[in-house]
Design an enzyme around this catalytic site. Structure first.
Site, short mmCIF file in Angstrom:
data_model
loop_
_atom_site.label_atom_id
_atom_site.label_comp_id
_atom_site.label_asym_id
_atom_site.label_seq_id
_atom_site.Cartn_x
_atom_site.Cartn_y
_atom_site.Cartn_z
N GLN A 85 0.99 -1.11 -0.18
CA GLN A 85 0.15 0.08 -0.54
C GLN A 85 0.82 1.27 -0.15
O GLN A 85 0.29 2.83 -0.86
CB GLN A 85 -0.86 0.11 1.01
CG GLN A 85 -2.26 -0.95 1.26
CD GLN A 85 -2.66 -0.61 0.22
OE1 GLN A 85 -3.31 0.45 -0.72
NE2 GLN A 85 -3.92 -1.74 -0.72
N ARG A 135 13.07 2.66 7.91
CA ARG A 135 13.93 2.27 8.65
C ARG A 135 15.11 1.69 8.24
O ARG A 135 15.54 1.41 6.96
CB ARG A 135 13.36 0.83 9.94
CG ARG A 135 13.18 -0.74 9.11
CD ARG A 135 12.49 -1.60 9.49
NE ARG A 135 12.20 -2.44 9.09
CZ ARG A 135 11.71 -3.87 8.51
NH1 ARG A 135 11.01 -4.06 10.16
NH2 ARG A 135 11.04 -4.51 7.86
N SER A 193 16.58 -0.62 4.76
CA SER A 193 15.44 -0.67 4.29
C SER A 193 16.07 -1.07 2.84
O SER A 193 16.47 -0.36 2.22
CB SER A 193 14.38 -0.36 3.67
OG SER A 193 13.13 -0.75 3.24
N ASP A 210 -0.18 -4.54 9.82
CA ASP A 210 -0.34 -4.58 11.40
C ASP A 210 0.20 -4.85 12.60
O ASP A 210 -0.15 -4.02 13.49
CB ASP A 210 -2.18 -4.97 11.10
CG ASP A 210 -3.24 -4.61 9.74
OD1 ASP A 210 -3.24 -3.13 9.86
OD2 ASP A 210 -2.54 -5.17 8.67
N GLU A 211 0.44 -5.93 12.40
CA GLU A 211 1.46 -6.59 13.79
C GLU A 211 2.39 -5.51 14.09
O GLU A 211 3.28 -5.59 15.07
CB GLU A 211 1.51 -7.91 14.09
CG GLU A 211 1.98 -8.09 12.68
CD GLU A 211 2.36 -8.48 11.28
OE1 GLU A 211 0.98 -7.96 10.62
OE2 GLU A 211 3.40 -9.05 10.34
N HIS A 240 -6.13 0.27 7.15
CA HIS A 240 -6.92 -1.15 8.33
C HIS A 240 -7.24 -0.52 9.34
O HIS A 240 -6.34 -0.24 10.14
CB HIS A 240 -6.53 -2.16 8.06
CG HIS A 240 -7.16 -4.24 8.58
ND1 HIS A 240 -8.10 -4.42 8.67
CD2 HIS A 240 -5.75 -4.38 8.93
CE1 HIS A 240 -8.19 -5.29 9.06
NE2 HIS A 240 -7.32 -5.31 9.11
N GLU A 266 -11.14 -11.97 5.30
CA GLU A 266 -9.88 -12.80 5.45
C GLU A 266 -9.34 -14.74 5.47
O GLU A 266 -9.00 -15.32 4.86
CB GLU A 266 -8.39 -12.08 5.71
CG GLU A 266 -8.33 -10.81 5.03
CD GLU A 266 -7.47 -9.95 6.17
OE1 GLU A 266 -7.12 -8.81 5.01
OE2 GLU A 266 -7.34 -10.84 7.19
N GLU A 310 -9.14 -22.73 -13.07
CA GLU A 310 -10.83 -22.46 -13.22
C GLU A 310 -10.98 -20.94 -12.22
O GLU A 310 -12.14 -20.31 -13.11
CB GLU A 310 -11.72 -23.22 -12.79
CG GLU A 310 -11.22 -24.03 -14.59
CD GLU A 310 -13.03 -25.19 -15.24
OE1 GLU A 310 -14.11 -24.75 -14.55
OE2 GLU A 310 -13.47 -25.63 -15.98
N SER A 343 -22.12 -22.98 -18.54
CA SER A 343 -22.95 -24.29 -18.66
C SER A 343 -24.43 -24.94 -18.07
O SER A 343 -24.41 -24.79 -16.78
CB SER A 343 -22.56 -25.57 -19.90
OG SER A 343 -21.75 -26.33 -17.82
N1 LIG Z 1 -1.48 -5.03 0.91
C1 LIG Z 1 -3.00 -5.33 0.56
O1 LIG Z 1 -3.78 -5.86 -0.19
C2 LIG Z 1 -3.73 -4.38 1.52
C3 LIG Z 1 -4.69 -3.76 0.88
C4 LIG Z 1 -5.67 -2.75 1.52
C5 LIG Z 1 -5.29 -2.42 3.51
N2 LIG Z 1 -4.07 -2.95 3.44
C6 LIG Z 1 -3.49 -2.39 4.83
O2 LIG Z 1 -2.75 -1.90 4.76
C7 LIG Z 1 -1.79 -1.44 5.57
C8 LIG Z 1 0.35 -1.61 5.42
O3 LIG Z 1 -0.01 -2.85 4.43
P1 LIG Z 1 0.68 -3.91 2.89
O4 LIG Z 1 0.42 -4.89 2.87
O5 LIG Z 1 1.15 -2.59 2.40
O6 LIG Z 1 2.54 -3.97 4.30
P2 LIG Z 1 3.34 -4.26 3.71
O7 LIG Z 1 3.42 -4.33 2.04
O8 LIG Z 1 4.05 -5.74 4.32
O9 LIG Z 1 4.69 -2.91 4.56
C9 LIG Z 1 5.97 -3.57 3.66
C10 LIG Z 1 6.70 -2.43 4.72
O10 LIG Z 1 6.89 -1.99 6.04
C11 LIG Z 1 8.23 -2.19 6.48
N3 LIG Z 1 7.42 -1.81 7.60
C12 LIG Z 1 7.72 -3.67 8.05
N4 LIG Z 1 8.09 -3.93 9.30
C13 LIG Z 1 8.56 -2.21 10.16
C14 LIG Z 1 8.85 -1.91 10.95
N5 LIG Z 1 9.01 -2.97 12.18
N6 LIG Z 1 9.41 -0.49 11.18
C15 LIG Z 1 9.91 0.00 9.87
N7 LIG Z 1 9.41 -0.20 9.08
C16 LIG Z 1 8.56 -1.48 8.85
C17 LIG Z 1 8.53 -2.97 5.40
O11 LIG Z 1 9.72 -1.53 5.64
P3 LIG Z 1 11.08 -2.45 5.70
O12 LIG Z 1 11.24 -1.37 3.41
O13 LIG Z 1 12.76 -2.08 5.69
O14 LIG Z 1 11.32 -3.94 4.65
C18 LIG Z 1 8.38 -1.89 3.93
O15 LIG Z 1 8.47 -0.94 2.95
C19 LIG Z 1 -1.70 -2.99 6.25
O16 LIG Z 1 -2.51 -1.59 7.31
C20 LIG Z 1 -3.12 -3.49 5.53
O17 LIG Z 1 -3.47 -4.60 6.50
C21 LIG Z 1 -3.30 -3.84 2.98
#
Ligand SMILES: NC(=O)c1ccc[n+]([C@@H]2O[C@H](COP(=O)([O-])OP(=O)(O)OC[C@H]3O[C@@H](n4cnc5c(N)ncnc54)[C@H](OP(=O)(O)O)[C@@H]3O)[C@@H](O)[C@H]2O)c1
Length: 323
Positions: free
Chosen positions: A27, A47, A50, A82-83, A106, A193, A229, A250
């Site tokens: 995102q 961070r 990265s 999220d976590e 989220h 999910e 499919e 069908s």
């Molecule tokens: N994925 C989806 O399709 C989707 C759809 C709708 C909403 N959302 C929501 O959007 C939000 C982001 O989700 P996402 O899927 O985009 O996440 P993601 O791709 O897993 O996020 C990755 C990014 O978070 C950084 N990160 C991870 N742990 C960290 C930490 N401890 N400190 C600092 N940076 C950290 C990573 O840093 P590095 O670059 O250093 O690894 C990376 O830049 C969530 O709330 C999710 O529920 C997601």
């Protein structure tokens, strides 16, 4: 329910404002690039070390550490897993300027109390209903993705206007924005999910594949029937809806589905769905997610390892090689 579109939205709450996006993943990347293309001042917080800093920099975005990106920002979007958001909030909370806004895509971290934002902060959510890759490609094609938007705290009196302006700036006003709450978005999203698209459907595909293979059907044939499919179904449901989908297939498939589907999706399954929903509502799942992260994701790593080694995956690879 009202679907708000660009024509209903005042973009001025974002005008002259500095946005910081923490995280440049699924995102974060899409939202940052859409904002940038729309002329919004955006910088990225990552961070140290990265791998994604180089890509964000190559896109012309300023990359800073999360606290430095937060300093002086008017809106800070937390777009990391999220976590991990509570840890990130702890790192940036002192840098958040008084009266700034904190944003999410989220509702989980706020609804289940993983983060308790400072009382002077507005807390908003703009949750696009799909992956970042699609949010970005739709925007680039002049289209948009539907989003849910919500306000958890309106300290300034302008939080809803800001949420709408942000949703429009990432392109969601082209498709439609639905006013929701952190609770509704979070519970419905987690339920889907676990009990529908990302939980039940993959298990159903794998169970169908296993059943055919155990009965002597070649794995490749079972894969083409039970897994491949799904794309046809998704395209029909997306294009014409569930009702017309049944008319497009069908008569054999329609009658077969009518007789077979309800035998599986029966009262027991609906009861189990309600149990899953209750567990989500109670906060049990949110606690499990935090425990999994604290332990270094052992369940996720094991499940990924098993899936990668499975017959189903090896069959997919062999079909790919022969294509
Ligand atoms: N994925 C989806 O399709 C989707 C759809 C709708 C909403 N959302 C929501 O959007 C939000 C982001 O989700 P996402 O899927 O985009 O996440 P993601 O791709 O897993 O996020 C990755 C990014 O978070 C950084 N990160 C991870 N742990 C960290 C930490 N401890 N400190 C600092 N940076 C950290 C990573 O840093 P590095 O670059 O250093 O690894 C990376 O830049 C969530 O709330 C999710 O529920 C997601």
């Amino acid at each position: 329910m009202t679907l708000l579109r660009d024509a209903d939205i005042d973009p001025s709450p974002l005008r002259g404002k500095q946005v910081a996006i923490i995280g440049f993943g699924n995102q974060g990347r899409a939202q940052a690039l859409n904002l940038r293309d729309g002329g919004v001042a955006v910088r990225i917080g990552l961070r140290e070390g990265s791998d994604r800093a180089a890509e964000a920099g190559a896109q012309g975005l300023q990359v800073l550490d999360p606290a430095a990106a937060t300093k002086d920002a008017d809106l800070v979007m937390l777009l990391a897993p999220d976590e991990q958001l509570a840890r990130i909030y702890d790192c940036i909370s002192d840098a958040l300027k008084p009266g700034a806004s904190l944003g999410f895509s989220h509702g989980l971290a706020i609804h289940f109390g993983l983060i308790a934002p400072r009382p002077d902060l507005d807390v908003i959510m703009v949750a696009p209903k799909g992956p970042g890759s699609a949010l970005r490609s739709l925007y680039a094609a002049g289209k948009g993705m539907v989003a849910l938007a919500a306000v958890a705290r309106d300290a300034s009196g302008g939080a809803w206007g800001l949420a709408l302006a942000y949703a429009a700036a990432i392109g969601c006003g082209r498709a439609g924005i639905i006013r929701s709450t952190f609770e509704e978005e979070c519970v419905a999203d987690l339920f889907n999910e676990q009990a529908v698209v990302w939980g039940a459907v993959p298990e159903l595909l794998a169970a169908g594949f296993d059943t055919l293979v155990e009965s002597g059907v070649q794995p490749e044939v079972a894969y083409l029937e039970c897994v491949s499919e799904l794309k046809l179904l998704a395209e029909l449901v997306e294009g014409v809806g569930l009702a017309a989908m049944r008319e497009r297939i069908s008569n054999t498939a329609e009658l077969g589905g009518l007789l077979g589907g309800p035998r599986l999706v029966d009262d027991n399954l609906r009861r189990d769905m309600r149990t899953i929903l209750e567990e989500i509502r109670s906060g049990r799942f949110a606690a499990q997610l935090s425990e999994e992260a604290d332990a270094g994701y052992p369940r996720l790593r094991e499940s990924r390892r098993r899936a990668a080694a499975s017959l189903l995956e090896r069959t997919r690879q062999s079909l790919d090689r022969s294509a």
